[in-house]
Design an enzyme around this catalytic site. Structure first.
Site: not given
Length: 338
Positions: A58, A80, A99, A149, A178-179, A216, A294-295
């Site tokens: 860790d 990361f 964390n 997050y 980004f994604n 979904a 939050g989206d």
């Protein structure tokens, strides 16, 4: 040149290790394996002929960090390691701050003690929060992320700026992703989330391979062309190449340098589903569900700065992202072996 890669056996970390090795670097991995498997090392070796040393532990373990810096001539750290699920962070904020924020503090203290002052930090577009303009530019104000997050990533960014201000010898690069989606084109490496996937593409892949019944889609009434959320999807190998580009420009550039890493174009959830259906050659079951708190409706990156200063640009399309993900998932329906 040795590079410590925290979280290096994870999805983005492992792909970055491959690209680092191909660029002549020697990654050393520190990972607690909470969302990854050590069997990825054999895949890295198959692709590169090199097996990075793995320390299964860790980043909050200062004794372990000190031993790693003592054992290897580490030149830089790519950080990361951290928890990364937006929704989960709302229910488990203490774990995320422990964390992601405290873990980074321990890492920075160990780096300072070892006199290793070159750092690339894995941040996120979530630090921008909800902006009135699209695309997102690095100069936009931060400070309104919608989840623990995102706030943990922003806190670390602010800590890094304070550390560098106090000691100008630090060279720090913050990469706002980004994604990330896709997989290594060999089909040997890809995203293998533990439990139910939190991200779109791996969930679609598991539907396609028969591990899940239906996708979904959260919300179909957004002010977007087809009503579903629009995001900037970037191929994980392009993203990994962005880290190599950042490594090459890191040394001798004191300061904190911030770059967006994105494709610079948005795609909707339904567009991603269509691309994946094309890749796997069959229709995919999906249903609409309520929006998640939050989206945001839509956002994507302006990656001009990375192109101009890092010489980095994406080269892989959404169709390639889907095809490479399907290649990985169909070859590895249960992910990496235990």
């Amino acid at each position: 040149m040795y590079v410590l890669v925290t979280g290096g056996s994870g999805y983005i970390g492992s792909h970055t290790c491959v690209q680092l090795i191909e660029a002549g670097y020697k990654p050393v991995i520190l990972d607690n394996l909470c969302n990854s498997k050590s069997s990825v090392l054999a895949r890295i070796h198959s692709l590169t002929g090199y097996t990075p040393e793995l320390y299964a532990g860790d980043i909050r373990d200062r004794t372990l960090l000190d031993s790693i810096f003592a054992a290897h001539p580490i030149h830089a750290v790519i950080h990361f390691a951290g928890l990364k699920a937006v929704g989960e962070s709302v229910n488990r904020p203490l774990e995320y701050y422990n964390n992601n924020v405290f873990g980074t503090l321990v890492l920075l203290e160990a780096m300072r003690a070892a006199q290793v002052k070159n750092l690339i930090f894995s941040s996120s577009a979530t630090v921008y929060g909800d902006q009135p303009q699209i695309p997102y530019v690095e100069s936009f104000p931060t400070g309104s992320p919608s989840s623990p997050y995102g706030r943990s990533k922003l806190m670390v960014e602010q800590i890094l700026q304070d550390v560098q201000l106090a000691d100008p010898q630090w060279n720090m690069t913050i990469l706002r992703y980004f994604n990330p989606v896709g997989a290594h084109p060999s089909g040997l490496m890809g995203e293998d989330p533990q439990g139910i996937p939190n991200n779109l593409m791996p969930f679609i892949a598991q539907v396609a391979v028969g591990r899940r019944e239906s996708l979904a889609i959260f919300g179909n009434g957004y002010p977007t062309p087809d009503g579903t959320g629009v995001r900037d999807y970037i191929h994980v190998v392009d993203l990994a190449d962005g880290h190599v580009a950042a490594m090459k420009t890191l040394h001798g550039k004191p300061g904190v340098h911030i770059f967006n890493l994105g494709a610079g174009v948005g795609h909707s959830v339904l567009q991603v589903v269509a691309a994946f259906s094309k890749a796997c050659g069959k229709p995919l079951a999906y249903h609409f569900a309520p929006r998640r708190e939050g989206d945001l409706p839509a956002y994507w990156a302006d990656a001009t700065k990375a192109a101009e200063q890092l010489g980095w640009r994406v080269s892989r399309s959404l169709d390639e992202m889907a095809a490479d993900t399907w290649h990985w998932q169909s070859k590895n329906p249960q992910g990496y072996p235990d």
